[in-house]
Design a protein around this motif. Sequence first.
Motif, PDB file in Angstrom:
ATOM      1  N   ALA A 402       0.885  -1.609   0.079  1.00  0.00           N
ATOM      2  CA  ALA A 402       0.394  -0.291  -0.319  1.00  0.00           C
ATOM      3  C   ALA A 402       0.823   0.909  -0.096  1.00  0.00           C
ATOM      4  O   ALA A 402       0.397   2.546   0.153  1.00  0.00           O
ATOM      5  N   PHE A 403       1.773   1.042   0.045  1.00  0.00           N
ATOM      6  CA  PHE A 403       3.314   1.777   0.249  1.00  0.00           C
ATOM      7  C   PHE A 403       3.396   3.229  -1.206  1.00  0.00           C
ATOM      8  O   PHE A 403       3.180   2.774  -1.942  1.00  0.00           O
ATOM      9  N   LYS A 404       3.047   4.112  -1.403  1.00  0.00           N
ATOM     10  CA  LYS A 404       2.719   5.445  -2.846  1.00  0.00           C
ATOM     11  C   LYS A 404       4.172   6.132  -2.677  1.00  0.00           C
ATOM     12  O   LYS A 404       4.415   6.619  -1.200  1.00  0.00           O
ATOM     13  N   ILE A 405       4.322   6.580  -3.700  1.00  0.00           N
ATOM     14  CA  ILE A 405       4.875   8.092  -3.779  1.00  0.00           C
ATOM     15  C   ILE A 405       3.627   9.070  -3.869  1.00  0.00           C
ATOM     16  O   ILE A 405       3.343   9.154  -4.847  1.00  0.00           O
ATOM     17  N   PHE A 406       3.907   9.709  -3.303  1.00  0.00           N
ATOM     18  CA  PHE A 406       2.961  11.221  -3.573  1.00  0.00           C
ATOM     19  C   PHE A 406       3.441  12.335  -4.736  1.00  0.00           C
ATOM     20  O   PHE A 406       4.618  12.369  -4.207  1.00  0.00           O
ATOM     21  N   THR A 407       2.706  13.140  -5.092  1.00  0.00           N
ATOM     22  CA  THR A 407       3.171  14.228  -5.590  1.00  0.00           C
ATOM     23  C   THR A 407       2.749  15.481  -5.180  1.00  0.00           C
ATOM     24  O   THR A 407       1.896  14.998  -3.819  1.00  0.00           O
ATOM     25  N   GLU A 408       3.536  15.941  -5.014  1.00  0.00           N
ATOM     26  CA  GLU A 408       3.677  17.343  -3.935  1.00  0.00           C
ATOM     27  C   GLU A 408       2.568  18.266  -4.451  1.00  0.00           C
ATOM     28  O   GLU A 408       1.979  18.752  -3.408  1.00  0.00           O
ATOM     29  N   GLU A 409       1.854  18.343  -5.581  1.00  0.00           N
ATOM     30  CA  GLU A 409       0.616  18.872  -5.835  1.00  0.00           C
ATOM     31  C   GLU A 409      -0.027  18.192  -4.750  1.00  0.00           C
ATOM     32  O   GLU A 409      -1.393  18.644  -4.519  1.00  0.00           O
ATOM     33  N   GLU A 410      -0.127  16.582  -5.166  1.00  0.00           N
ATOM     34  CA  GLU A 410      -1.364  15.560  -4.435  1.00  0.00           C
ATOM     35  C   GLU A 410      -1.272  16.309  -2.379  1.00  0.00           C
ATOM     36  O   GLU A 410      -2.653  16.803  -1.825  1.00  0.00           O
ATOM     37  N   LEU A 411      -0.431  16.467  -2.321  1.00  0.00           N
ATOM     38  CA  LEU A 411      -0.090  16.722  -0.442  1.00  0.00           C
ATOM     39  C   LEU A 411      -0.972  18.645  -0.473  1.00  0.00           C
ATOM     40  O   LEU A 411      -0.788  18.348   0.556  1.00  0.00           O
ATOM     41  N   GLN A 412      -0.429  19.528  -1.341  1.00  0.00           N
ATOM     42  CA  GLN A 412      -0.542  20.535  -1.055  1.00  0.00           C
ATOM     43  C   GLN A 412      -2.460  21.414  -0.962  1.00  0.00           C
ATOM     44  O   GLN A 412      -3.048  21.411  -0.151  1.00  0.00           O
ATOM     45  N   GLN A 413      -2.568  20.263  -2.922  1.00  0.00           N
ATOM     46  CA  GLN A 413      -4.311  19.639  -1.862  1.00  0.00           C
ATOM     47  C   GLN A 413      -5.155  19.467  -0.707  1.00  0.00           C
ATOM     48  O   GLN A 413      -5.730  19.620  -0.298  1.00  0.00           O
ATOM     49  N   GLY A 414      -4.441  18.379  -0.442  1.00  0.00           N
ATOM     50  CA  GLY A 414      -5.160  17.708   1.167  1.00  0.00           C
ATOM     51  C   GLY A 414      -4.495  18.663   2.478  1.00  0.00           C
ATOM     52  O   GLY A 414      -5.661  17.895   2.727  1.00  0.00           O
ATOM     53  N   THR A 415      -4.021  19.514   2.121  1.00  0.00           N
ATOM     54  CA  THR A 415      -3.761  19.784   2.979  1.00  0.00           C
ATOM     55  C   THR A 415      -3.955  21.277   3.143  1.00  0.00           C
ATOM     56  O   THR A 415      -3.455  22.298   3.654  1.00  0.00           O
ATOM     57  N   ASN A 416      -5.083  21.800   2.334  1.00  0.00           N
ATOM     58  CA  ASN A 416      -5.126  23.402   2.136  1.00  0.00           C
ATOM     59  C   ASN A 416      -3.353  24.210   1.957  1.00  0.00           C
ATOM     60  O   ASN A 416      -3.638  24.914   2.705  1.00  0.00           O
ATOM     61  N   ASN A 417      -3.008  23.472   0.753  1.00  0.00           N
ATOM     62  CA  ASN A 417      -1.742  24.388   1.110  1.00  0.00           C
ATOM     63  C   ASN A 417      -0.715  24.503   1.969  1.00  0.00           C
ATOM     64  O   ASN A 417      -0.411  25.422   2.302  1.00  0.00           O
ATOM     65  N   PHE A 418      -1.365  23.906   2.545  1.00  0.00           N
ATOM     66  CA  PHE A 418       0.249  23.446   4.137  1.00  0.00           C
ATOM     67  C   PHE A 418      -0.759  24.933   5.000  1.00  0.00           C
ATOM     68  O   PHE A 418      -0.296  25.796   5.631  1.00  0.00           O
TER      69      PHE A 418
END
Length: 739
Positions: A402-418
């Motif tokens: 289940a380990f995944k390599i995420f993109t920066e864009e995915e994490l920015q969207q998921g955290t409301n741009n940190f």
Amino acid sequence: MKLGRSPLLLSAGHLFLCLTAIWVLTTADLAAGQRPGCPAKCGDVDITFPFGIGDECALHSGFGLSCTTVNGTTKPYAGTIEVTKISVPESKAWLNTWVSSQCYFPSNGTNYLNAWLNLSDTPFWISEVDNAIIVIGCNTLAYMTSSSYVIGCSATCTDVTLENGLCSGAGCCQADVPKDISYYRGYFNENYNTTNIWQDSPCSYIVVMEKAAFSFNTSYVKSTVFYDTYQDTVPIALNWQIRPWSCEVARKNMSSYACISKDSECVDTTHGKEKGYRCNCSRGYKGNPYIMGGCQDIDECHANYNPCGIEICQNTPGNFSCSCRPGYYMTNGVCVPIQKRSRFRPMPVVGASIGLVVLVIVVACACLIQARRRLRKMKQTYFRQHGGLMLFNEMKSKEGNAFKIFTEEELQQGTNNFSEKQVLGHGGHGTVYKGLLRGYVEVAVKKCMTIDEQHKKEFGKEMVILSQINHKNIVKLLGCCLEVEVPMLVYEFVPNGTLFHLIHGNHGRSISLATRLRIAIESADALTYLHSSASTPILHGDVKSPNILLDGNHSAKVSDFGASIMAPTDESQFVTLVQGTCGYLDPEYMQTCYLTDKSDVYSFGVVLVELLTGKIPFNLDAPEKEKSLAMMFMSAMKENRLADILDDQVKGEDNMVILEEIAELAKHCLDMSGNNRPSMKEVTEKLDGLMKVIQHPWAPQDPEEMEGLLSEPMDNSAIGSAGFFSIEKKAINAMQSGR
């Protein structure tokens, strides 16, 4: 010298440094604003409101300074510290703090000066952006200790080339200042002294100072030039805020609200868990928002450049407007010549204009494409640098992983741009954000501050190993992002807070001994897995109650092992940067710079004591002998005073024998020598045996019988498994005999 306990030898004229200004908040505040008749300057330093000479000239006493003449020179002071600069727009102040030094002189031996700075209960804290921890010396290991962290590094001159301007371990090393630090003290490890090399390098230094004010010079390690250059003190940059209130709360009391200038705005700040605010002039204005009429309009038209180019600029309050010069008119925001009537057709001009517009569009698109290519290339470089290709191929070969390599864009969207609103917590290594990924999966995203070169090279390999960790009491590492300069880690989200909050959160709930023991067993089992059962042994390196999370059933989940290291295999893995949390850090690790599995055992021993006593591991405000919980506990055990320090919630005659057994185990974990500590596996087995005794209904209730049941002798050098089996055997015999 043992850290923080042995007396220090001070050379003449050296004193401990302390900022004692108290941030007093009263219900009868004076109205905010510049006080009439107060000096606006002290010596060469502008004293800008909310600061003032004397409490009566400041916004409140936290900003009160004194103006003192020393040796014919007048300077402003906060307590005993010289203030060199104040910046209202940046909400910063610059001070001169003393240097911590360790010098050896044949005439009087080794002299130590351990300088310290205490900003607690003031509106100030140390800027983690502007400052660095800097250590200078040829055989030096030094630390900065605070109320929460112990961070240091080692500098050497052996088999290295010293270079001016380079501070990376050769004669000079540096470390990042953690966020939200209000107190620090400099310490030296005495095992790295200058006694044998004093002729070439008589002194070593540690300072927390402004990065922009420091440039390493090789002469600093050969003499006392560093000390002489800075005249005993170094500059440090501090952040400040007006009140420990949010803007919303501050506006409710307009008599003390500080943003009184007409064109000003309030900005929320965060210092640790404390909310505060400061004031800024609105966009298009500059000046001092803390005084009436202090924010003045910026005349953009008379700045160093004309924002309207060759056209006419008209200044407006907080802004400006552009109009066309004579002979031109504006169309679509562009000034074009007014066409005179003539026999010539306008088609050539129109065609040229269209061509020009097309050319501009083509050039803009080309630049945009080029910028995107550069960004893509940079992300690919980071991805390869962190071992992304190897990690990707490894994940691809393991079906079902289940380990995944995420993109920066995915994490920015998921955290409301940190966003700051998504922050779950701050640590010495970075910030953790709550995220919501596609499919509405809640995660915790750890954004690290820095990563050393060795970890960059090994990051992909470490991710392969960490991705294979599968234990019910370890927070699952779901993936990582490699296309950024410092990789980000993505964990499963654990909703019920930390063990630290459960113990110390003043929530009013009683925590039973059985619950505490169960959490200890689950945490110990997780560490045992990391040490013994993982494909490559993993050392956690920062075991503490804030890193033990609790799920919905209050089951323990050990977290933050992404900042851990693989178990060292040879002496080449000596570390130059010592990091940990004050109160939990293994003293042997601080002396040797070698992190071992027994370092985790020591830290877990502190967690055990925390569970037994309900006290925090390091209390800066306590008396000297009670600052360290581990030292206070060992002293109580030695003097047979365990009952005096136990948490009232678990203390009782029925539990006393079990509590004594747990305390004895914690005592072995906290042994100063790692060789004498038990392994995590032995700790888990011992705790598990005690839990079985608590749970069995046939366990004897008489304390004397219970003591007999648990009286199997224990080897002081290490806890073996024979004692556990004898407990269970006696219990079984008791059940069979009908007890």
